[in-house]
Structure formats: structure tokens, C-alpha cells
Design a protein around this motif. Structure first.
Motif, PDB file in Angstrom:
ATOM      1  N   VAL A  10     -19.943  -6.421  12.201  1.00 23.33           N
ATOM      2  CA  VAL A  10     -20.803  -7.315  11.427  1.00 23.33           C
ATOM      3  C   VAL A  10     -20.627  -6.984   9.946  1.00 23.33           C
ATOM      4  CG1 VAL A  10     -23.190  -7.941  10.937  1.00 23.33           C
ATOM      5  CG2 VAL A  10     -22.448  -7.625  13.300  1.00 23.33           C
ATOM      6  N   GLY A  11     -20.437  -8.022   9.138  1.00 30.00           N
ATOM      7  CA  GLY A  11     -20.250  -7.857   7.705  1.00 30.00           C
ATOM      8  C   GLY A  11     -18.797  -7.885   7.274  1.00 30.00           C
ATOM      9  N   ASP A  12     -17.858  -7.709   8.219  1.00 32.82           N
ATOM     10  CA  ASP A  12     -16.436  -7.796   7.878  1.00 32.82           C
ATOM     11  C   ASP A  12     -16.097  -9.214   7.454  1.00 32.82           C
ATOM     12  OD1 ASP A  12     -15.975  -5.161   8.540  1.00 32.82           O
ATOM     13  OD2 ASP A  12     -14.999  -5.605  10.460  1.00 32.82           O
ATOM     14  N   THR A  13     -15.164  -9.340   6.527  1.00 31.53           N
ATOM     15  CA  THR A  13     -14.633 -10.644   6.144  1.00 31.53           C
ATOM     16  C   THR A  13     -13.280 -10.801   6.810  1.00 31.53           C
ATOM     17  OG1 THR A  13     -15.776 -10.593   4.031  1.00 31.53           O
ATOM     18  CG2 THR A  13     -13.932 -12.126   4.222  1.00 31.53           C
ATOM     19  N   VAL A  14     -13.106 -11.924   7.498  1.00 33.81           N
ATOM     20  CA  VAL A  14     -11.853 -12.194   8.194  1.00 33.81           C
ATOM     21  C   VAL A  14     -11.296 -13.541   7.751  1.00 33.81           C
ATOM     22  CG1 VAL A  14     -12.424 -10.803  10.225  1.00 33.81           C
ATOM     23  CG2 VAL A  14     -13.054 -13.215  10.184  1.00 33.81           C
ATOM     24  N   ARG A  15     -10.017 -13.708   7.936  1.00 32.01           N
ATOM     25  CA  ARG A  15      -9.358 -14.973   7.627  1.00 32.01           C
ATOM     26  C   ARG A  15      -8.783 -15.536   8.916  1.00 32.01           C
ATOM     27  NH1 ARG A  15      -6.062 -16.326   2.387  1.00 32.01           N
ATOM     28  NH2 ARG A  15      -8.234 -16.522   1.818  1.00 32.01           N
ATOM     29  N   LEU A  16      -8.952 -16.847   9.108  1.00 33.59           N
ATOM     30  CA  LEU A  16      -8.372 -17.537  10.254  1.00 33.59           C
ATOM     31  C   LEU A  16      -7.199 -18.366   9.734  1.00 33.59           C
ATOM     32  CD1 LEU A  16     -11.668 -18.624  12.025  1.00 33.59           C
ATOM     33  CD2 LEU A  16     -10.266 -16.598  12.455  1.00 33.59           C
ATOM     34  N   GLU A  17      -6.015 -17.801   9.820  1.00 36.85           N
ATOM     35  CA  GLU A  17      -4.817 -18.401   9.232  1.00 36.85           C
ATOM     36  C   GLU A  17      -4.505 -19.789   9.789  1.00 36.85           C
ATOM     37  OE1 GLU A  17      -3.143 -17.279   6.691  1.00 36.85           O
ATOM     38  OE2 GLU A  17      -4.151 -15.355   6.541  1.00 36.85           O
ATOM     39  N   ASN A  18      -4.810 -20.031  11.060  1.00 35.14           N
ATOM     40  CA  ASN A  18      -4.451 -21.300  11.701  1.00 35.14           C
ATOM     41  C   ASN A  18      -5.653 -22.187  11.967  1.00 35.14           C
ATOM     42  OD1 ASN A  18      -1.731 -20.383  11.856  1.00 35.14           O
ATOM     43  ND2 ASN A  18      -2.279 -19.208  13.657  1.00 35.14           N
ATOM     44  N   ALA A  19      -6.713 -22.013  11.185  1.00 35.68           N
ATOM     45  CA  ALA A  19      -7.920 -22.810  11.389  1.00 35.68           C
ATOM     46  C   ALA A  19      -7.591 -24.293  11.256  1.00 35.68           C
ATOM     47  CB  ALA A  19      -8.991 -22.414  10.380  1.00 35.68           C
ATOM     48  N   ASN A  20      -8.217 -25.096  12.082  1.00 31.45           N
ATOM     49  CA  ASN A  20      -7.981 -26.536  12.108  1.00 31.45           C
ATOM     50  C   ASN A  20      -8.751 -27.193  10.963  1.00 31.45           C
ATOM     51  OD1 ASN A  20      -7.211 -29.061  12.855  1.00 31.45           O
ATOM     52  ND2 ASN A  20      -8.627 -29.211  14.567  1.00 31.45           N
ATOM     53  N   LEU A  21      -8.195 -27.074   9.765  1.00 30.13           N
ATOM     54  CA  LEU A  21      -8.830 -27.599   8.568  1.00 30.13           C
ATOM     55  C   LEU A  21      -7.863 -28.557   7.866  1.00 30.13           C
ATOM     56  CD1 LEU A  21     -10.179 -24.202   7.269  1.00 30.13           C
ATOM     57  CD2 LEU A  21     -11.520 -25.986   8.367  1.00 30.13           C
ATOM     58  N   VAL A  22      -8.344 -29.267   6.885  1.00 27.45           N
ATOM     59  CA  VAL A  22      -7.507 -30.190   6.116  1.00 27.45           C
ATOM     60  C   VAL A  22      -6.267 -29.452   5.623  1.00 27.45           C
ATOM     61  CG1 VAL A  22      -7.414 -31.655   4.077  1.00 27.45           C
ATOM     62  CG2 VAL A  22      -9.517 -31.524   5.438  1.00 27.45           C
ATOM     63  N   LEU A  50     -16.643 -17.717  18.323  1.00 28.70           N
ATOM     64  CA  LEU A  50     -15.256 -17.739  18.776  1.00 28.70           C
ATOM     65  C   LEU A  50     -15.066 -16.682  19.849  1.00 28.70           C
ATOM     66  CD1 LEU A  50     -13.521 -17.749  15.278  1.00 28.70           C
ATOM     67  CD2 LEU A  50     -13.844 -19.730  16.778  1.00 28.70           C
ATOM     68  N   THR A  51     -14.447 -17.077  20.956  1.00 29.08           N
ATOM     69  CA  THR A  51     -14.071 -16.058  21.932  1.00 29.08           C
ATOM     70  C   THR A  51     -12.932 -15.243  21.332  1.00 29.08           C
ATOM     71  OG1 THR A  51     -12.375 -17.394  23.018  1.00 29.08           O
ATOM     72  CG2 THR A  51     -14.651 -17.619  23.847  1.00 29.08           C
ATOM     73  N   HIS A  52     -12.659 -14.097  21.919  1.00 32.89           N
ATOM     74  CA  HIS A  52     -11.556 -13.278  21.423  1.00 32.89           C
ATOM     75  C   HIS A  52     -10.231 -14.041  21.511  1.00 32.89           C
ATOM     76  CE1 HIS A  52     -14.149  -9.894  20.888  1.00 32.89           C
ATOM     77  NE2 HIS A  52     -14.495  -9.880  22.163  1.00 32.89           N
ATOM     78  N   VAL A  53     -10.056 -14.824  22.567  1.00 36.66           N
ATOM     79  CA  VAL A  53      -8.833 -15.614  22.731  1.00 36.66           C
ATOM     80  C   VAL A  53      -8.737 -16.675  21.637  1.00 36.66           C
ATOM     81  CG1 VAL A  53      -7.623 -17.236  24.247  1.00 36.66           C
ATOM     82  CG2 VAL A  53      -8.668 -15.181  25.206  1.00 36.66           C
ATOM     83  N   GLN A  54      -9.837 -17.369  21.351  1.00 31.08           N
ATOM     84  CA  GLN A  54      -9.828 -18.372  20.284  1.00 31.08           C
ATOM     85  C   GLN A  54      -9.523 -17.739  18.935  1.00 31.08           C
ATOM     86  OE1 GLN A  54     -13.809 -19.802  21.095  1.00 31.08           O
ATOM     87  NE2 GLN A  54     -13.015 -21.809  21.677  1.00 31.08           N
ATOM     88  N   ALA A  55     -10.158 -16.606  18.644  1.00 26.58           N
ATOM     89  CA  ALA A  55      -9.925 -15.929  17.372  1.00 26.58           C
ATOM     90  C   ALA A  55      -8.456 -15.527  17.241  1.00 26.58           C
ATOM     91  CB  ALA A  55     -10.829 -14.707  17.253  1.00 26.58           C
ATOM     92  N   ASP A  56      -7.875 -15.029  18.318  1.00 22.80           N
ATOM     93  CA  ASP A  56      -6.471 -14.643  18.296  1.00 22.80           C
ATOM     94  C   ASP A  56      -5.582 -15.867  18.062  1.00 22.80           C
ATOM     95  OD1 ASP A  56      -4.408 -12.653  18.530  1.00 22.80           O
ATOM     96  OD2 ASP A  56      -3.974 -13.458  20.531  1.00 22.80           O
TER      97      ASP A  56
END
Length: 64
Positions: A10-22, A50-56
Motif C-alpha cells: 500500500v502506498g507504492d506507485t506503479v505504472r501499467l505500461e499496457n493500460a487500455n487508454l487513449v 486488478l487480479t495479479h494476472v490482470q496486473a501482469d
């Protein structure tokens, strides 16, 4: 990809490189809760579980 031995807290900042965004842009998220099967994150007032699989699949990486 989640590396072996990598933990998120909790409190960590993470990046989702393949997030479904514009234009497949990346976005940083703050972890608000951890669960046995996934994590809860928030960004700009929007929360997600996010499940662990989704996050991965979304290419999660911890920001230094």
C-alpha cells in the motif's frame, strides 16, 4: 511483468505500461490495498481492482 520475488505494498506507485487508454498511453497508479488475489489501485480519482494476472498482463512495474 511481475518479477519473481517482487512485492507491492500500500502506498507504492506503479505504472501499467499496457493500460487500455487513449493512444495506449501509460499512467501511474497508487496501490490502495493488497489482497491475496490482486491489488486495488487509484489514479486521478478512479479506483480499480486488478487480479495479479490482470496486473501482469497490463505490464505492471514499480516506480522507483
Amino acid at each position: 511483468m511481475i518479477q519473481a520475488g517482487q512485492t507491492y505494498e500500500v502506498g507504492d506507485t506503479v505504472r501499467l505500461e499496457n493500460a487500455n487508454l487513449v493512444a495506449n498511453r501509460t499512467r501511474d497508479y497508487e496501490i490502495t490495498a493488497t489482497h491475496p488475489y490482486g491489488i486495488s489501485v487509484t489514479a486521478k480519482g478512479h479506483g480499480y481492482f486488478l487480479t495479479h494476472v490482470q496486473a501482469d498482463h497490463l505490464g505492471i512495474t514499480k516506480k522507483p
